[in-house]
Write an enzyme that holds these catalytic residues in place. Structure first.
Site, mmCIF file in Angstrom:
data_model
loop_
_atom_site.group_PDB
_atom_site.id
_atom_site.type_symbol
_atom_site.label_atom_id
_atom_site.label_comp_id
_atom_site.label_asym_id
_atom_site.label_seq_id
_atom_site.Cartn_x
_atom_site.Cartn_y
_atom_site.Cartn_z
ATOM 1 N N ARG A 70 -2.639 -1.821 -3.581
ATOM 2 C CA ARG A 70 -3.711 -0.849 -3.408
ATOM 3 C C ARG A 70 -3.625 0.174 -4.538
ATOM 4 O O ARG A 70 -2.559 0.719 -4.816
ATOM 5 C CB ARG A 70 -3.594 -0.129 -2.072
ATOM 6 C CG ARG A 70 -4.743 0.865 -1.843
ATOM 7 C CD ARG A 70 -4.462 1.788 -0.684
ATOM 8 N NE ARG A 70 -5.559 2.746 -0.472
ATOM 9 C CZ ARG A 70 -5.437 3.881 0.184
ATOM 10 N NH1 ARG A 70 -4.282 4.208 0.710
ATOM 11 N NH2 ARG A 70 -6.463 4.693 0.327
ATOM 12 N N ASN B 82 -6.863 5.761 17.078
ATOM 13 C CA ASN B 82 -5.918 6.094 18.141
ATOM 14 C C ASN B 82 -6.293 7.300 18.992
ATOM 15 O O ASN B 82 -5.719 7.488 20.071
ATOM 16 C CB ASN B 82 -4.531 6.351 17.536
ATOM 17 C CG ASN B 82 -3.956 5.099 16.901
ATOM 18 O OD1 ASN B 82 -4.105 4.006 17.431
ATOM 19 N ND2 ASN B 82 -3.303 5.254 15.760
ATOM 20 N N HIS C 40 -11.184 5.057 0.029
ATOM 21 C CA HIS C 40 -11.055 4.255 1.255
ATOM 22 C C HIS C 40 -11.946 3.013 1.202
ATOM 23 O O HIS C 40 -12.299 2.446 2.241
ATOM 24 C CB HIS C 40 -11.387 5.088 2.506
ATOM 25 C CG HIS C 40 -10.382 6.146 2.815
ATOM 26 N ND1 HIS C 40 -10.730 7.433 3.170
ATOM 27 C CD2 HIS C 40 -9.030 6.138 2.790
ATOM 28 C CE1 HIS C 40 -9.647 8.154 3.370
ATOM 29 N NE2 HIS C 40 -8.597 7.393 3.127
ATOM 30 N N LYS D 151 2.955 0.776 3.368
ATOM 31 C CA LYS D 151 2.617 -0.324 4.268
ATOM 32 C C LYS D 151 2.797 -1.609 3.471
ATOM 33 O O LYS D 151 2.308 -1.716 2.338
ATOM 34 C CB LYS D 151 1.184 -0.187 4.777
ATOM 35 C CG LYS D 151 0.967 1.030 5.652
ATOM 36 C CD LYS D 151 -0.490 1.131 6.085
ATOM 37 C CE LYS D 151 -0.732 2.385 6.909
ATOM 38 N NZ LYS D 151 -2.166 2.526 7.262
ATOM 39 N N GLY E 199 -8.766 7.897 13.742
ATOM 40 C CA GLY E 199 -10.033 7.350 14.233
ATOM 41 C C GLY E 199 -9.850 6.260 15.271
ATOM 42 O O GLY E 199 -10.611 6.164 16.238
ATOM 43 N N ASN F 81 0.863 -1.181 0.000
ATOM 44 C CA ASN F 81 0.000 0.000 0.000
ATOM 45 C C ASN F 81 0.901 1.233 0.000
ATOM 46 O O ASN F 81 1.438 1.616 1.033
ATOM 47 C CB ASN F 81 -0.899 -0.039 1.235
ATOM 48 C CG ASN F 81 -1.822 1.164 1.337
ATOM 49 O OD1 ASN F 81 -1.720 2.121 0.580
ATOM 50 N ND2 ASN F 81 -2.727 1.114 2.304
ATOM 51 N N GLY G 234 -5.546 11.266 5.320
ATOM 52 C CA GLY G 234 -6.665 11.344 4.387
ATOM 53 C C GLY G 234 -7.888 10.874 5.151
ATOM 54 O O GLY G 234 -7.809 9.907 5.921
ATOM 55 N N GLU H 62 -6.265 -2.788 5.731
ATOM 56 C CA GLU H 62 -6.393 -2.753 4.277
ATOM 57 C C GLU H 62 -5.519 -3.808 3.603
ATOM 58 O O GLU H 62 -5.913 -4.395 2.598
ATOM 59 C CB GLU H 62 -6.025 -1.352 3.772
ATOM 60 C CG GLU H 62 -7.061 -0.302 4.149
ATOM 61 C CD GLU H 62 -6.563 1.115 3.980
ATOM 62 O OE1 GLU H 62 -7.199 1.882 3.234
ATOM 63 O OE2 GLU H 62 -5.538 1.454 4.604
ATOM 64 N N ARG I 180 -5.187 18.433 2.813
ATOM 65 C CA ARG I 180 -6.203 18.725 1.799
ATOM 66 C C ARG I 180 -7.328 19.557 2.404
ATOM 67 O O ARG I 180 -7.740 19.336 3.536
ATOM 68 C CB ARG I 180 -6.766 17.425 1.226
ATOM 69 C CG ARG I 180 -5.860 16.778 0.193
ATOM 70 C CD ARG I 180 -6.357 15.395 -0.190
ATOM 71 N NE ARG I 180 -5.728 14.377 0.635
ATOM 72 C CZ ARG I 180 -5.953 13.070 0.519
ATOM 73 N NH1 ARG I 180 -6.809 12.633 -0.397
ATOM 74 N NH2 ARG I 180 -5.345 12.208 1.283
#
Length: 427
Positions: A111, A349, A200, A18, A347, A11, A229, A412, A258
């Site tokens: 990915r 942690n 996602h 990753k 989200g 990824n 992101g 993922e 962003r």
């Protein structure tokens, strides 16, 4: 395929990689499944190595790897993705020309963030697909070029392996037309396929499967994938019906660098005032806005949370406020909410973020237990995905109200390996 099937999931993010090696026993029969058996096979994939490189191209680079007999965490700066990938491969004896202790790799799952209009499901890559994939770079400039670079490097290193692209956009192909289309002249949809694609999707597919495996089959589910992101997805009966990112990953929530959704005339006005080129404006919107742009300091959520200056506080307030707004929109779209999930690097942690968001959702019956919320954050900050998937360890309930609220570790790379193996089995 041999009795032991071995896969790599890679990824490549805008500034990170990753990388996981996974395996399962059995040949083709082990992954050629009936529909009702498919999700269960997630439990049989075993991660034998996990690796992460972050902050590529900066002075803050880091490298982490963990396997059965190895564990290393170091500060290493990598100039680009190619240098980083080569380091991973050399570190783990994975080059094809290295016959000593080299693992045999059957499948490499990649990915790919934006699949555009043509790529709607996992794809076994051949030379003819590369040109089409290159044409998608402009749709996700922070990700697709890195995805492509990783694909090209790995195909060169593993020419005999099956290379499968798993597209983030595929999960959202179920969004109904009235939610997918922009209120532009319909000609732009007919001619240029101008529509919401969403992203996602690999993460959302994993969370959806994981909850199903845990017998939590919610009909009206909202998942918040919050990291550098960030996006939110409304899922009805297991299918995406809307999501915050759009034609590109720039739409929707405020993110690390962003801007997310803004008045569409602002870029034109900025271009005139700054006498700037299109590339400069795109760079501002994609790389210099969001948490970084407001704080004037950093896009790192943890660092911002520890600061006490007004711009850091403002950035965090804007960040959480936009999450709250989208949850409210999607609760309305779903005509209610059966469960709320927080996942992604922030989200999972950040108990602080979850608390800030949920305190504004009491009207929907959403309340969190402060103790469970704090414990979940501490747990996931030390989470180790090595070995087989453990459902209980991946899902933490944090609610104190009538609506279930979860912090869930998304995986993922595991979902990619799962989808890639099924794709090869179906050939």
């Amino acid at each position: 395929m041999a009795d032991l099937t071995r896969l790599i999931s890679i990824n490549c993010g805008s500034s990170s990689i990753k990388f996981s090696i996974l395996e399962f026993s059995g040949g083709k029969d082990a992954i050629h499944l009936k529909k009702h058996e498919i999700k269960q096979k997630l439990l049989n994939l075993k991660r034998i190595l996990t690796c992460k490189i972050e902050e590529i191209g900066t002075e803050y680079g880091s490298f982490f790897v963990e396997g059965k007999n190895q564990r290393e965490n170091a500060s290493i700066n990598f100039d680009n993705h190619e240098t980083a990938i080569n380091y991973i491969l050399e570190k783990n004896n994975l080059f094809q020309n290295n016959e000593n202790n080299r693992l045999s790799i059957d499948i490499v799952a990649h990915r790919y963030v934006h699949g555009g209009k043509d790529f709607k499901k996992p794809l076994i890559i051949s030379d003819k697909h590369i040109k089409k994939l290159k044409m998608l770079n402009g749709l996700a400039p922070l990700h697709n070029p890195s995805n492509l670079k990783g694909l090209e490097i790995m195909r060169h290193v593993f020419p005999k392996s099956k290379h499968i692209c798993i597209f983030d956009t595929a999960f959202h192909r179920t969004i109904p037309l009235h939610a997918r289309l922009y209120p532009l002249p319909i000609y732009f949809y007919d001619k240029y396929d101008m529509q919401k694609f969403g992203f996602h999707g690999i993460s959302y597919a994993f969370i959806n499967n994981l909850l199903s495996l845990d017998r939590k089959n919610f009909k009206k589910l909202i998942i918040c994938h919050i990291g550098n992101g960030a996006s939110i997805c409304a899922i009805k009966a297991g299918k995406s019906i809307d999501t915050s990112m759009g034609y590109t990953p720039l739409e929707g929530l405020m993110m690390g660098t962003r801007c997310g959704s803004i008045d569409p005339e602002i870029p034109f006005i900025l271009k005139e005032k700054l006498k700037a080129t299109d590339d400069v404006i795109l760079d501002i919107l994609n790389r210099k806005s969001g948490l970084l742009g407001i704080s004037k300091r950093t896009y790192d959520f943890k660092e911002l949370s520890e600061r006490d200056d007004k711009y850091s506080k403002l950035a965090l307030k804007m960040f959480s406020y936009r999450i709250i707004k989208f949850i409210g929109q999607y609760a309305a779209s779903l005509d209610g909410i059966d469960a709320l999930v927080f996942t992604g690097g922030i989200g999972e942690n950040s108990g602080t973020l979850r608390k800030e968001v949920c305190k504004n959702l009491s009207y929907a019956g959403i309340k969190i237990n402060n103790k469970k919320n704090t414990e979940a954050a501490e747990y996931f900050q030390k989470f180790n995905p090595y070995g087989k998937l453990n459902i209980r360890n991946s899902i933490k309930s944090i609610e104190s109200g009538k609506i279930p609220v979860f912090a869930i570790h998304t995986d993922e790379e595991l979902q990619m390996a799962f989808e890639a193996a099924l794709t090869v089995a179906d050939v």
